[in-house]
Design a protein around this motif. Sequence first.
Motif, PDB file in Angstrom:
ATOM      1  N   ARG A   5     -66.334  -8.719 -15.475  1.00  0.00           N
ATOM      2  CA  ARG A   5     -66.244  -7.362 -15.763  1.00  0.00           C
ATOM      3  C   ARG A   5     -66.698  -6.598 -14.595  1.00  0.00           C
ATOM      4  O   ARG A   5     -66.213  -5.440 -14.269  1.00  0.00           O
ATOM      5  CB  ARG A   5     -67.326  -6.857 -16.873  1.00  0.00           C
ATOM      6  CG  ARG A   5     -66.737  -7.333 -18.206  1.00  0.00           C
ATOM      7  CD  ARG A   5     -67.984  -6.955 -19.354  1.00  0.00           C
ATOM      8  NE  ARG A   5     -67.762  -7.243 -20.757  1.00  0.00           N
ATOM      9  CZ  ARG A   5     -68.140  -7.427 -21.750  1.00  0.00           C
ATOM     10  NH1 ARG A   5     -69.395  -6.866 -21.686  1.00  0.00           N
ATOM     11  NH2 ARG A   5     -67.627  -7.692 -22.890  1.00  0.00           N
TER      12      ARG A   5
ATOM     13  N   ARG B  52     -56.964  -3.455 -22.916  1.00  0.00           N
ATOM     14  CA  ARG B  52     -57.568  -2.186 -22.976  1.00  0.00           C
ATOM     15  C   ARG B  52     -59.208  -2.567 -22.599  1.00  0.00           C
ATOM     16  O   ARG B  52     -59.882  -1.701 -21.840  1.00  0.00           O
ATOM     17  CB  ARG B  52     -57.884  -1.869 -24.524  1.00  0.00           C
ATOM     18  CG  ARG B  52     -56.556  -1.119 -25.032  1.00  0.00           C
ATOM     19  CD  ARG B  52     -56.559  -0.614 -26.551  1.00  0.00           C
ATOM     20  NE  ARG B  52     -56.868  -1.752 -27.318  1.00  0.00           N
ATOM     21  CZ  ARG B  52     -55.934  -2.399 -28.071  1.00  0.00           C
ATOM     22  NH1 ARG B  52     -54.526  -1.774 -28.005  1.00  0.00           N
ATOM     23  NH2 ARG B  52     -56.171  -3.141 -28.856  1.00  0.00           N
TER      24      ARG B  52
ATOM     25  N   HIS C 117     -60.754  -0.545 -19.064  1.00  0.00           N
ATOM     26  CA  HIS C 117     -62.091  -0.057 -19.528  1.00  0.00           C
ATOM     27  C   HIS C 117     -62.977  -0.405 -18.192  1.00  0.00           C
ATOM     28  O   HIS C 117     -63.824   0.301 -17.623  1.00  0.00           O
ATOM     29  CB  HIS C 117     -62.832  -0.559 -20.889  1.00  0.00           C
ATOM     30  CG  HIS C 117     -64.267   0.124 -21.012  1.00  0.00           C
ATOM     31  ND1 HIS C 117     -64.788   1.269 -21.190  1.00  0.00           N
ATOM     32  CD2 HIS C 117     -65.481  -0.774 -21.106  1.00  0.00           C
ATOM     33  CE1 HIS C 117     -65.865   1.348 -21.426  1.00  0.00           C
ATOM     34  NE2 HIS C 117     -66.393   0.193 -21.387  1.00  0.00           N
ATOM     35  N   TYR C 118     -63.261  -1.576 -18.013  1.00  0.00           N
ATOM     36  CA  TYR C 118     -64.129  -2.251 -17.116  1.00  0.00           C
ATOM     37  C   TYR C 118     -63.754  -2.073 -15.726  1.00  0.00           C
ATOM     38  O   TYR C 118     -64.697  -2.362 -14.936  1.00  0.00           O
ATOM     39  CB  TYR C 118     -64.403  -3.748 -17.375  1.00  0.00           C
ATOM     40  CG  TYR C 118     -65.239  -3.947 -18.488  1.00  0.00           C
ATOM     41  CD1 TYR C 118     -66.535  -3.408 -18.627  1.00  0.00           C
ATOM     42  CD2 TYR C 118     -64.675  -4.470 -19.815  1.00  0.00           C
ATOM     43  CE1 TYR C 118     -67.182  -3.598 -19.916  1.00  0.00           C
ATOM     44  CE2 TYR C 118     -65.227  -4.752 -20.823  1.00  0.00           C
ATOM     45  CZ  TYR C 118     -66.653  -4.031 -20.784  1.00  0.00           C
ATOM     46  OH  TYR C 118     -67.398  -4.247 -21.949  1.00  0.00           O
TER      47      TYR C 118
END
Length: 267
Positions: A190, A239, A243-244
């Motif tokens: 991440r 997705r 996001h990360y």
Amino acid sequence: MEWIDIGANLTHHTFKKDLHGVLERAHEAAVVQMFITGTDERESIKAQALASQHPGTLYSTAGFHPHMASQFSSESESVLRELAAQPEVVAIGETGLDFYRNHSPPEVQQRVFERHLELAAELKLPVFLHQRDAHKRFVEIVRAYRDELVDGVAHCFTEGPEEARDYLELGLHIGVTGWICDERRGQSLRRAVAEIPRQSLMVETDCPYLLPRDVDPQQAGLPVKNRRNEPSLLPHIGRAVAHYSGRDVEELALTSAQVARRFFRVD
């Protein structure tokens, strides 16, 4: 919004009975192209045959996963050459190093890995790369051949920012899977995705492996009994990557698809 799955093991035995349904679900999820991973001689042959039945939608790679390196021979190399001449086969691999379990001895893995890189350089095809618990030696070998290679992707990348920077310094692309959806194991990944430039990032499922930990198969409309990952879950993975990495998901879908088509040299 369209997606491309650069790593799908669609010749795996768990897809044997319902592959049509798997492809239908992928289509419904806007996964428009998939690249079938070749992991040994038999699977590479099957991958090419399957891809040839779905022109423009399925493509394949041809190679020996490091687990299978002990099976590689001069006859195997001849088969890879024959496969690479087919229009569906767009990369050499899966190839690399896996010192986690050492199903093939490390010295054999390294020798076969180098032979794959030599073959890819000769045929002017990109390489589809695997690395687990062998980062330092993997980087050393790729660096030695990098000037001869047209391109390479670190498939199923699961590590952190430092390893990502090493691969980017080598001019490699990076493929990200549903590992990023795992709150236990995916923390380093991440952090890493924010450092991977758009022009180097692709997404994949590595199905049937790595079912995203945060997916409920029943809610996702998947067969519940085997908890099998499928290409239809690629948008879910996308997705999470968006996001990360702090990106817009539509932009990520567009750019990762553009990168994949450019990397594999397909329309």
